[in-house]
Scaffold this motif. Structure first.
Motif, short mmCIF file in Angstrom:
data_model
loop_
_atom_site.label_atom_id
_atom_site.label_comp_id
_atom_site.label_asym_id
_atom_site.label_seq_id
_atom_site.Cartn_x
_atom_site.Cartn_y
_atom_site.Cartn_z
N GLY A 121 0.81 -1.21 0.00
CA GLY A 121 0.00 0.00 0.00
C GLY A 121 0.84 1.26 0.00
O GLY A 121 2.01 1.24 0.39
N GLY A 122 0.22 2.33 -0.42
CA GLY A 122 0.89 3.62 -0.43
C GLY A 122 0.05 4.66 -1.14
O GLY A 122 -0.96 4.34 -1.77
N ASP A 123 0.48 5.89 -1.02
CA ASP A 123 -0.21 6.99 -1.67
C ASP A 123 -0.10 6.89 -3.18
O ASP A 123 0.84 6.27 -3.71
CB ASP A 123 0.38 8.33 -1.21
CG ASP A 123 0.08 8.62 0.25
OD1 ASP A 123 -1.00 8.23 0.71
OD2 ASP A 123 0.93 9.23 0.92
N PRO A 124 -1.04 7.49 -3.91
CA PRO A 124 -0.97 7.47 -5.37
C PRO A 124 0.31 8.12 -5.88
O PRO A 124 0.78 9.12 -5.33
CB PRO A 124 -2.19 8.30 -5.80
CG PRO A 124 -3.09 8.33 -4.63
CD PRO A 124 -2.21 8.21 -3.41
N GLY A 125 0.89 7.53 -6.91
CA GLY A 125 2.03 8.13 -7.59
C GLY A 125 3.38 7.93 -6.93
O GLY A 125 4.37 8.51 -7.38
N GLN A 185 -4.15 1.59 -2.94
CA GLN A 185 -3.91 3.01 -2.71
C GLN A 185 -4.50 3.39 -1.37
O GLN A 185 -5.68 3.16 -1.12
CB GLN A 185 -4.54 3.84 -3.83
CG GLN A 185 -3.80 3.69 -5.13
CD GLN A 185 -4.31 4.65 -6.18
OE1 GLN A 185 -5.01 5.60 -5.90
NE2 GLN A 185 -3.94 4.39 -7.42
N LEU A 186 -3.67 3.97 -0.53
CA LEU A 186 -4.11 4.27 0.83
C LEU A 186 -5.23 5.28 0.89
O LEU A 186 -6.07 5.20 1.76
CB LEU A 186 -2.92 4.75 1.67
CG LEU A 186 -1.85 3.70 1.92
CD1 LEU A 186 -0.77 4.26 2.82
CD2 LEU A 186 -2.43 2.44 2.54
N ASN A 187 -5.29 6.20 -0.05
CA ASN A 187 -6.36 7.20 0.00
C ASN A 187 -7.71 6.61 -0.39
O ASN A 187 -8.74 7.18 -0.13
CB ASN A 187 -6.04 8.41 -0.87
CG ASN A 187 -6.09 8.08 -2.35
OD1 ASN A 187 -5.88 6.93 -2.76
ND2 ASN A 187 -6.33 9.08 -3.16
#
Length: 175
Positions: free
Chosen positions: A39-43, A156-158
């Motif tokens: 997981g992680g933020d977009p981009g 995506q974390l968001n």
């Protein structure tokens, strides 16, 4: 039930990714039949990182299936061209239906599956995003275990946020 001494561990139960830090986090590599959520933020490069993992695994003689629910095959090839030459047994599929994906995994018999990304996989339509993601994760985990094929899944974390209950008063204070 079996006694712990009756369970054998073999070196081939883990597959090194070719990235020392990632292997360290995974406990020396990807475990057969496991579901790993990246997981992680977009981009920030999740897709690029896992495409590099695919390159490393395929180059080491593993059969890899990369399933994209977001990018077309041409977009994936453009990304692949940016990370350098890819050789070996690396297959690509653009799909979001989990039943179709399960069938493709059974037919292709890959050593490792990459799913890009979890939020786009279709399972239990009509439910909330959290319920769909949880149901999809559980289905992918059962699939990974049943086929003894590790699945690395991007998120995506968001888009996948689990809201914890507030602590404190009605105004949100922590008092």
């Amino acid at each position: 039930p079996v006694h712990i001494s009756e369970i054998s561990l073999e070196e081939q139960d883990r597959t090194p990714t070719g990235f020392g830090e990632l292997d360290r986090v995974l406990g020396s590599g990807i475990v057969k039949g496991s579901l790993v959520l990246v997981g992680g933020d977009p981009g920030i490069g999740k897709s690029t990182l896992l495409l590099q993992v695919c390159r490393n695994l395929a180059g080491a003689g593993k059969r890899v299936l990369y399933i994209s629910g977001e990018e077309s095959l041409k977009q994936i090839k453009m990304r692949a061209n940016r990370i350098g030459e890819i050789s070996g047994d690396l297959l690509f599929l653009c799909e979001t239906n989990l039943d179709t994906i399960h069938g493709a995994i059974e037919r292709a018999k890959p050593d490792v599956v990459i799913i890009d990304y979890l939020g786009l996989m279709k399972h239990d339509a009509g439910k909330s995003l959290y319920e769909r993601v949880t149901g999809t994760s559980n289905q992918l985990k059962r699939m990974a275990r049943g086929l003894e094929t590790p699945v690395l899944c991007l998120a995506q974390l968001n888009r996948i946020s689990i809201h914890a209950p507030r602590v404190g008063g009605d105004d949100g204070s922590r008092g």
